[in-house]
Motif scaffolding. Structure first.
Motif, PDB file in Angstrom:
ATOM      1  N   ILE A 158       0.984  -1.306   0.096  1.00  0.00           N
ATOM      2  CA  ILE A 158      -0.095  -0.074  -0.016  1.00  0.00           C
ATOM      3  C   ILE A 158       0.867   1.169  -0.111  1.00  0.00           C
ATOM      4  O   ILE A 158       0.606   2.163  -0.606  1.00  0.00           O
ATOM      5  CB  ILE A 158      -1.100  -0.141   1.328  1.00  0.00           C
ATOM      6  CG1 ILE A 158      -1.907  -1.314   1.328  1.00  0.00           C
ATOM      7  CG2 ILE A 158      -1.874   1.102   1.274  1.00  0.00           C
ATOM      8  CD1 ILE A 158      -2.949  -1.488   0.738  1.00  0.00           C
TER       9      ILE A 158
ATOM     10  N   ILE B 215       1.083   4.423  -2.565  1.00  0.00           N
ATOM     11  CA  ILE B 215       1.158   5.839  -2.310  1.00  0.00           C
ATOM     12  C   ILE B 215       2.362   6.442  -2.870  1.00  0.00           C
ATOM     13  O   ILE B 215       2.284   7.858  -3.303  1.00  0.00           O
ATOM     14  CB  ILE B 215       1.044   5.981  -0.839  1.00  0.00           C
ATOM     15  CG1 ILE B 215      -0.120   5.286  -0.350  1.00  0.00           C
ATOM     16  CG2 ILE B 215       1.301   7.379  -0.222  1.00  0.00           C
ATOM     17  CD1 ILE B 215      -0.160   5.438   1.337  1.00  0.00           C
TER      18      ILE B 215
ATOM     19  N   ILE C 282      -3.779  11.248   4.116  1.00  0.00           N
ATOM     20  CA  ILE C 282      -4.181   9.785   3.653  1.00  0.00           C
ATOM     21  C   ILE C 282      -5.417   9.598   4.650  1.00  0.00           C
ATOM     22  O   ILE C 282      -5.668  10.019   5.659  1.00  0.00           O
ATOM     23  CB  ILE C 282      -3.332   8.811   4.063  1.00  0.00           C
ATOM     24  CG1 ILE C 282      -1.841   9.105   3.378  1.00  0.00           C
ATOM     25  CG2 ILE C 282      -3.848   7.287   3.877  1.00  0.00           C
ATOM     26  CD1 ILE C 282      -1.925   8.403   1.969  1.00  0.00           C
ATOM     27  N   ARG C 283      -6.542   9.009   3.986  1.00  0.00           N
ATOM     28  CA  ARG C 283      -7.829   8.659   4.673  1.00  0.00           C
ATOM     29  C   ARG C 283      -7.833   7.083   4.690  1.00  0.00           C
ATOM     30  O   ARG C 283      -7.791   6.441   3.707  1.00  0.00           O
ATOM     31  CB  ARG C 283      -8.894   9.205   3.864  1.00  0.00           C
ATOM     32  CG  ARG C 283      -9.919   9.593   4.599  1.00  0.00           C
ATOM     33  CD  ARG C 283     -11.261   9.865   3.661  1.00  0.00           C
ATOM     34  NE  ARG C 283     -11.176  11.465   3.156  1.00  0.00           N
ATOM     35  CZ  ARG C 283     -11.445  11.791   1.953  1.00  0.00           C
ATOM     36  NH1 ARG C 283     -11.324  10.959   0.890  1.00  0.00           N
ATOM     37  NH2 ARG C 283     -11.297  12.932   1.776  1.00  0.00           N
TER      38      ARG C 283
ATOM     39  N   VAL D 212      -6.494  -1.865   6.623  1.00  0.00           N
ATOM     40  CA  VAL D 212      -4.987  -1.263   6.601  1.00  0.00           C
ATOM     41  C   VAL D 212      -4.654  -0.644   8.030  1.00  0.00           C
ATOM     42  O   VAL D 212      -5.494   0.006   8.845  1.00  0.00           O
ATOM     43  CB  VAL D 212      -4.868  -0.216   5.502  1.00  0.00           C
ATOM     44  CG1 VAL D 212      -3.660   0.367   5.605  1.00  0.00           C
ATOM     45  CG2 VAL D 212      -5.209  -0.831   4.063  1.00  0.00           C
TER      46      VAL D 212
ATOM     47  N   LEU E 108      -9.680   4.219   1.604  1.00  0.00           N
ATOM     48  CA  LEU E 108      -8.046   3.988   1.378  1.00  0.00           C
ATOM     49  C   LEU E 108      -7.736   5.012   0.516  1.00  0.00           C
ATOM     50  O   LEU E 108      -7.498   4.605  -0.652  1.00  0.00           O
ATOM     51  CB  LEU E 108      -7.678   2.681   1.203  1.00  0.00           C
ATOM     52  CG  LEU E 108      -6.493   2.442   0.881  1.00  0.00           C
ATOM     53  CD1 LEU E 108      -5.614   2.884   2.235  1.00  0.00           C
ATOM     54  CD2 LEU E 108      -5.916   0.916   0.866  1.00  0.00           C
ATOM     55  N   ASP E 109      -7.742   6.139   0.741  1.00  0.00           N
ATOM     56  CA  ASP E 109      -7.715   7.337  -0.352  1.00  0.00           C
ATOM     57  C   ASP E 109      -6.180   8.104  -0.009  1.00  0.00           C
ATOM     58  O   ASP E 109      -5.935   8.458   1.313  1.00  0.00           O
ATOM     59  CB  ASP E 109      -8.890   8.201  -0.354  1.00  0.00           C
ATOM     60  CG  ASP E 109     -10.152   7.665  -0.337  1.00  0.00           C
ATOM     61  OD1 ASP E 109     -10.073   6.585  -1.119  1.00  0.00           O
ATOM     62  OD2 ASP E 109     -11.096   7.974   0.058  1.00  0.00           O
ATOM     63  N   ILE E 110      -5.719   8.582  -1.006  1.00  0.00           N
ATOM     64  CA  ILE E 110      -4.725   9.567  -0.802  1.00  0.00           C
ATOM     65  C   ILE E 110      -5.500  11.059  -1.283  1.00  0.00           C
ATOM     66  O   ILE E 110      -6.071  11.173  -2.235  1.00  0.00           O
ATOM     67  CB  ILE E 110      -3.467   9.362  -1.740  1.00  0.00           C
ATOM     68  CG1 ILE E 110      -2.455  10.575  -1.689  1.00  0.00           C
ATOM     69  CG2 ILE E 110      -3.830   9.210  -3.392  1.00  0.00           C
ATOM     70  CD1 ILE E 110      -1.058   9.968  -2.296  1.00  0.00           C
ATOM     71  N   VAL E 111      -5.502  12.072  -0.309  1.00  0.00           N
ATOM     72  CA  VAL E 111      -6.505  13.112  -0.378  1.00  0.00           C
ATOM     73  C   VAL E 111      -5.735  14.239  -0.942  1.00  0.00           C
ATOM     74  O   VAL E 111      -6.152  15.104  -1.606  1.00  0.00           O
ATOM     75  CB  VAL E 111      -6.966  13.469   1.085  1.00  0.00           C
ATOM     76  CG1 VAL E 111      -8.029  14.248   0.989  1.00  0.00           C
ATOM     77  CG2 VAL E 111      -7.488  12.017   1.839  1.00  0.00           C
ATOM     78  N   TYR E 112      -4.434  14.840  -0.340  1.00  0.00           N
ATOM     79  CA  TYR E 112      -3.850  15.847  -0.839  1.00  0.00           C
ATOM     80  C   TYR E 112      -2.419  15.666  -0.334  1.00  0.00           C
ATOM     81  O   TYR E 112      -1.687  14.885   0.158  1.00  0.00           O
ATOM     82  CB  TYR E 112      -4.128  17.139   0.306  1.00  0.00           C
ATOM     83  CG  TYR E 112      -4.119  16.831   1.641  1.00  0.00           C
ATOM     84  CD1 TYR E 112      -2.945  17.270   2.246  1.00  0.00           C
ATOM     85  CD2 TYR E 112      -5.026  16.369   2.503  1.00  0.00           C
ATOM     86  CE1 TYR E 112      -2.718  16.986   3.525  1.00  0.00           C
ATOM     87  CE2 TYR E 112      -5.021  16.354   3.719  1.00  0.00           C
ATOM     88  CZ  TYR E 112      -3.815  16.666   4.288  1.00  0.00           C
ATOM     89  OH  TYR E 112      -3.341  16.368   5.541  1.00  0.00           O
ATOM     90  N   LEU E 113      -1.443  16.624  -0.999  1.00  0.00           N
ATOM     91  CA  LEU E 113       0.038  16.762  -0.784  1.00  0.00           C
ATOM     92  C   LEU E 113       0.086  18.090  -0.110  1.00  0.00           C
ATOM     93  O   LEU E 113      -0.367  19.120  -0.574  1.00  0.00           O
ATOM     94  CB  LEU E 113       0.666  16.486  -2.093  1.00  0.00           C
ATOM     95  CG  LEU E 113       0.546  15.301  -2.724  1.00  0.00           C
ATOM     96  CD1 LEU E 113       1.364  15.331  -4.327  1.00  0.00           C
ATOM     97  CD2 LEU E 113       1.050  14.206  -2.163  1.00  0.00           C
ATOM     98  N   GLU E 114       1.063  18.155   0.792  1.00  0.00           N
ATOM     99  CA  GLU E 114       1.507  19.425   1.316  1.00  0.00           C
ATOM    100  C   GLU E 114       3.016  19.689   0.648  1.00  0.00           C
ATOM    101  O   GLU E 114       3.857  18.862   1.106  1.00  0.00           O
ATOM    102  CB  GLU E 114       1.431  19.522   2.786  1.00  0.00           C
ATOM    103  CG  GLU E 114      -0.014  19.944   2.873  1.00  0.00           C
ATOM    104  CD  GLU E 114      -0.193  20.159   4.886  1.00  0.00           C
ATOM    105  OE1 GLU E 114      -1.110  20.960   5.232  1.00  0.00           O
ATOM    106  OE2 GLU E 114       0.703  19.404   5.467  1.00  0.00           O
TER     107      GLU E 114
END
Lengths: 113, 216
Positions: A6, A10, A31-32, A39, A105-111
């Protein structure tokens, strides 16, 4: 320990976005994770750190938001939080529950810097 | 200055995309596919051996047997009469993913196949996250395991459509309680269909075979 795989997914998505958007450095990744996604958040953090050492993502942190399970009873339409994985309606005791959230199981944003 | 960039994407979107392609392809070919999951040693291969022996002349079946190492399970299925058996050796990975299944399917002639079994790696955690494009997950528990398995692995039992409680010939020899395991399973997933079988004595297998006959 599929958290390693996983974590690799990512990394793949993040590197793709870095290239597409010309990002200089990623500070954190949002990440959500639903409680019923299967997971484990701390195993995921451990795996992510392990595979990103000495890569462009070294030092980047996962910011994990855990999502509780919520369901809707198909019989009486009650919307409730599924505590302790008991998929039984607290109102009419039906076990016919549609899961509305908790499998994320999500990738939400990048900082970025 | 920190900048936040929205992504909003499923981490396993690549796997899900391939799984969706498999599902579409199986639907076009009119093939029903079942993904068998359990702990190691619950009887996935035994159930498939019995299923082959009983139904191989009536239903054209294809089988994909996933294992971390060795092709032992695939060899057992070939010996039981499976004429279309494809092993996947994951080489350490604790689950099958859609890409592995798609590659295996590409190497199989599916023209006359009605039923596809995918025997996952023995593991109740990791395979739950990976959609293989199947119609339904079949989870096995055996009477030598804890009857709280459904409570320990809710993600898997929530996603399964069927559970097969195997090794019922051993009931009474351990503290495994049939009523309790059913109650635990239905608490996680009230729509589960439950079979009780012994692959060793053959008890209860008739109902499983009947269900498969009706499925295709």
């Amino acid at each position: 320990m599929h958290e390693l795989r996983i974590a690799e997914s990512i990394v793949d998505i993040t590197l793709r976005e870095i290239e597409r958007r010309n990002i200089a450095a990623v500070k954190s990744i949002g990440i959500r994770i639903g409680v019923i996604s299967g997971v484990n958040p701390s195993a995921l953090e451990f795996s992510f750190e392990a595979i990103t050492t000495e890569t462009p993502l070294a030092g980047a942190k996962l910011k994990i938001e855990e999502i509780p399970a919520r369901g809707i009873c198909r019989s009486c339409k009650r919307n409730f939080e599924v505590a302790e994985f008991i998929f039984v309606c607290p109102n009419c005791f039906s076990g016919d529950i549609e899961l509305k959230q908790g499998e994320e199981l999500d990738i939400v944003y990048l900082e970025t810097e | 200055m920190t900048q936040k960039i929205e992504i909003e994407e499923k981490v396993l979107s690549e796997n899900d995309k391939i799984a969706a392609e498999i599902r579409k392809r199986m639907k076009e070919k009119n093939i029903i596919s079942l993904n068998l999951v359990s702990s190691p040693g619950s009887g996935k291969t035994s159930l498939l051996e019995k299923t082959l022996s009983e139904l191989k002349d009536k239903i054209n079946m294809a089988l994909i047997a996933g294992d971390v190492q060795t092709e032992n399970d695939a060899n057992r299925l070939i010996k039981a009469g499976g004429n279309m058996v494809k092993p996947i050796v994951t080489g350490g990975a604790c689950h099958l993913d859609a890409k592995m299944v798609a590659q295996a399917l590409n190497e199989m002639n599916l023209d006359k196949v009605k039923l596809l079994f995918i025997e996952n790696v023995g593991n109740l955690v990791c395979p739950s996250s990976y959609d293989l494009g199947e119609d339904m997950k079949v989870a096995l528990i055996s009477a030598t395991e804890g009857d709280d398995k459904p409570l320990k692995y809710p993600a898997m039992f929530r996603r399964a459509g069927i559970i097969v409680i195997n090794k019922i010939d051993l009931l009474g020899l351990s503290d495994f309680d049939m009523d309790r395991v059913k109650k635990n399973a239905l608490q996680i997933n009230g729509n589960l269909k439950i079979f009780e079988t012994s692959c060793r004595t053959g008890a209860g297998l008739d109902k499983w075979f009947d269900w498969l006959r009706n499925l295709v």
